[in-house]
Design an enzyme around this catalytic site. Sequence first.
Site: not given
Length: 1406
Positions: A964, A898, A842, A528, A1095-1096, A530
């Site tokens: 991203d 970013r 989000f 990943d 999120n992984d 970020t």
Amino acid sequence: MKNKTDKHDMVRRLSWYLYLNFRMTNMTYDRLDEEIGADDSGPPNHKQVLHPGTAEELTLHGYQLSPGKAFFYYVLSVILIGSPVLFSYWKPEWGVYWKRRKCPLSQADILIITDADGQLKVTPVNAEEVDANFDPQYAVTSHHESGVANGIQNGATDSTHLTRPVQRFMRYFVYQHIRYIWMPHKKSFSCLYGYDNNTSISSLLNDFRGFSVEEQMQRQQLYGRNVITVEVKSYINLLVTEILNPFYIFQIASIILWSFDNYVLYAACIFFVSCLSVAVSLFETRKQSQSVHDMVEASNTSDVIVLRMTSEKTTVEVQTSMADLVPGDIVVIPPNGCIMACDAVLISGNAIVNESMLTGESVPVTKTPVTASEEKEIYSAERHKRHTLFCGTEVIQTRYYGTAQVLAVVVRTGFSTAKGELVRSILYPRPLDFKFYKDAMKFIGFMFMVATIGMTYSVYIYIMHKETVIKTLVRTLDIVTIVVPPALPAAMTVGTYYAQNRLKKKGIFCISPPRINVSGKLKLVCFDKTGTLTEDGLEVWGVLEVEQGKLSAPVMDASSIGHTSHLVAGMATCHSLTYLHGNLTGDPLDVKMFEATKWAMEEPSDEDTQRFDNLIPTIVRPPATTYPPNPVPSTSHTILPQNSSQVLLHPSSLVIDSENLQSNSLSSILNEKSQPRAVPSSITIPPLLPTLPSSCPVPQNSSSSFTQPFCQSYHSLFGLPSYHPQAPPCPPSNTCAMSPHPTDTVCTLVESTASVLHLNTGDGEAPTQSEKKFTSSTQDARFVEQTLEEASLGNSNYDQVAPTIVRPCTKESYIDPPDITNVVETAMQVPYEIGIVRQFPFSSNSQRMSVMVRVLGRQFMDLYVKGAPEVVQSLCNPETLPDDLGSILTQYTVQGFRVIALAHRTLDTKLSWHAAQRIPRDQVEKDLTFVGLLILQNMLKQETTPVIHQLKAANIRSVMVTGDNILTAISVARDCGMVDVTDSVLMAKVTPPVTGQASTLTFEPVDTPDILVQYADRTDNGDIGLKLDDNRTRYHLAVTGKAWGLICQYFPDLVPRIVARGTVFARMSPDQKAQLVEELQAIDYIVGMCGDGANDCGALKAAHVGISLSEAEASVAAPFTSRTNNIECVPRIVCEGRCALTTNFSVFKYMALYSIIQFVSVLILYTAYSNLTDPQFLYIDLFILTVLAVFMGYTGATSKLVPEKPLGNLLGAVNLFSVGSQIVLVIVAQVAAYFYLLHQSWFVPNTPTPEGEQDNTKSWETAAIFYTSVFQYLTLCIVFSPGHPFRKPIYTNVWLTISLLSLTVISLLMLMSPWPWLMDFMQIKSDPDDPLIMFRITLLLIVCIHFVLSLSVEHFLASSRFLKKFFQWVTCKRVPKNKYKHVLQDMEEDCSWPPIGTVIHGTHEA
């Protein structure tokens, strides 16, 4: 006629009786309203597949007791002294086959379950009696109390079925702590889900109001108790289990055998060592079980408040144990937080949760309740995780409205929860399809074959020697104990055990030790971006605001922009931050974005919350200079609605005295009232807003008295619905003192920095009468008195809408209120405030978040959206997009910045507060106005680049998988070294099929002007880029999530090529990350995944080696958890994996050669009518084998990765050559020593002993073989203890070095200095008169030659590249065995690949 009728009636009754008899004879279970057909009777229906095609696939086979087979089984067990029972214990499915027969699942009392990995499990089918009100879809009826138990008919008669009452049962089985229940109407078992499956959001919001006690008990019987327990077995239970282990059964048999062969001392020592081993094993097993038990037990003992329905259909709060929770319960989350013992969905209130145990993410997250706008959606724990409180996570604190509590609906309990999944993953790890373990079992089988050959030779020798049958049998069986050492399986894991301990010391925790071996074979690692490759903390580089259709020059200080700017307002409101223990917490991006505005945020303290039991809105304001020293005079008016009863005291630092008011002021109005209504002398006002920070001081020269109408006016300006909370008593400092004279009625607030906000109980609409003219001053006076009275008396009704408020504190932040006539004049200005009405959190799938807000004094709401630029662009009106957006966006993303886009929309004035809470997200997130870009600098972690270079040097491929922007990801990939400076990158552009046209795929260089412009197009979200010159330099593919989805759908044949060359995968959703890992595994990559866990989770679980960067010791996210928040843990794990794999291979080969050495020694001595003595066996097995095998694994891993990879095939040609060559050298050395002995002039051969006497083991043959073999054990320990490239040198292993030196010295003393006392103790033949020095020197020379040859063969021949290539040539291996190598080779041979600028057409099907 009557007789004839009676006969017909009798015939009909008899026919009906015969029909019933037939039905009941063939019926075991029946259910109300169920038709029983042929499907329920007959063996063909004994099989069922659950979760087909998934990793959780289970195949069920039903069995029931067969009396005949069971009878023969027990008779045979008696005859064979319990052997069948022991085998049934080791292999429970064998016992089922031997005692039972197949049957339909409806009649089964035992199931054999085969999982997706082919493992078998035997589990019983339970039957529990239920009452008549039990859920009918799970109830099965039986016509006899004991006639049908667990699905077995027990000989019930016809009259029994007709006369006995109907009883209901629930049939189920439990597999790995998950309950599967029998569904009579489906005639099959089904996994028992809670409300996390096929439950709508509308149902969660509306259908659950609390269970009655009876309903709760029924559901608890159905779902079981809400406990996650790890059984801690008693020492007696553990002892029995340990003793019945095949290892110890083999040991017991060996000890008995050795005792019969007069090796009593050796047998006694082995027995003592075995007992010590059992004791240590029991202690460690109990300790580990207790540790896991303590970890999960904490949440099982606390209590919780739930809502219960009474018989009067009213809801009451009841305190109960968390173990009694059932799906559907309504739990009250306490204000000070708790540890969740179930998975629950928030239906009211907010909660701040620490989910580090679950995701590895240490940053607290804010959980929000589900809303009516989502009521048509089906609840999913993954998709609605922002609304779900997961079991095992810590609720730090809550936010609630008025007197209402934070409520949540329980959806999952017990082992079905997130925490239960973690515990189950520890208790039942999935077996790895790793060849090492399979090869080890094959090798053990090979050793049995060798033992068979040795047994055959032993029988031949003892027959030739005319030995007794018993002696022949004992010596023959002794060969098995020598060739197949019982410690061989344990030796396979010694390297893994030590590697796990070393990783733990480095802050890396592993809950699946077999994965350590797999990590040694890693060929690719996905990262990943970020928080993994780059720093968690983003730095705001600047902002770009839209001005006159173009983006302005970058502004480095966002706070310098006016606070009324939509860009600044979006940055100040579009977040989910909160204060936790005095620190601003939330998403790191949100923190940096908010801090860039230099605004301050206030939240209520715990004291305020407990004191007033009301939601105190969070206040966010820019850091101020100060409040104005004196209020700016104004003729602005406050609004006095006729139909409202609102009170608002605001810290405007104004002095409003009734004596100084103008003629149209409140004082004048009140004076016109001849007989004012009596009012209480004091009114308690509960302040709903906290005190202002010291950074925004209130002027010291101002009083804090306001007129009640002004308070009313402020609330009306904000557009809030009125609210009448019940006002609890407050200290005197917070009271409104009323003058005894009506004309002097004022409201004085001593705490001038407090604010109070009251909302009404209406439909949530803003006061529509606030702008109407007042018809009479008397009416106004009555309104004021009524307002004050209602504030005093309080009201239990309230609306649950209370906004977060964003407010500047500077002088410029004050604005004039709307110009509304016929209102009371006040010398004041209205502060610029923004109330956050609703937040859309989000999500990785939507790649955006938004908030609905309302500015004080406005009659409409606004929407602010922030997110990925391409996503925000797609939601904006094209006319609002700046002309230079594409080029500017690319300019920053290619540099690695970013970029976050922000947009705004003015909502309809008719949108009420209640409507805002229910409106779907997609109805407001459209037709946006683009307002600007937020540029953040995401710096690489200093450890990232060296680690990537280290992996690249070790031929371990690195891949970036991020959510991203793709150009930002490519830039980071170049910066960290994933993509070299000279490498090219291609981006793929994919278009979906349209009517009459197939989908298309093109590859274009990422740095051409066309791509830079196309990326700005909001429709081109599927680009990948790469640049390739005529020399066919190394290239990489870069893929976006949208392109990936289209490629998988329309170009499935190209997926292997994409993943084989893809280096950057951007804008990937969590599901797409997991899919990518699976595609990489499909082409034979051993895949690692490293991420922060947020999120992984899916990818971390799917990978062979998942590494979560977290502060927790274990998380459900991955088998590895690193407390070091950088990717340095990756090469450490790989190094330890390679070391563990090498150690396991070495120890395994050493144990195998130990068996061969002793096997050869014993066969030679059997030929010479002798054997090794008790002390000699003890010296070899205890002091040499045990010590060396234990310390061999102590050698640590090297800190540097090398391109070579350790062998993973135990039966590969190289390993077989290594073992085979050493076996040959061992045999040659011992045979040479034996024949050298035979040719000595002084040698007298050993002779057979008379029948009934013991063998003469103290012979020269025994001495020569013992001397030679002892040094062979030491030699092979050194030979099989490799250092470079995967382990440190052997001398760094201090304990092993000391052991080798000590044993070598002792062995040399026995060989070269045959002291009589030592020879007598070891029972070695010697001549006190002649030391036979030349004989001993020759034996030493043979040992040294064996040492040199063994070391040379292993290190210069078996490990050489030449040998590997030679075997490849012999086996005619011309093509690689891994699929990814085939794919890469095909692409290299395909001159048309990659087709730059060429359109590839896919399928038309959507």
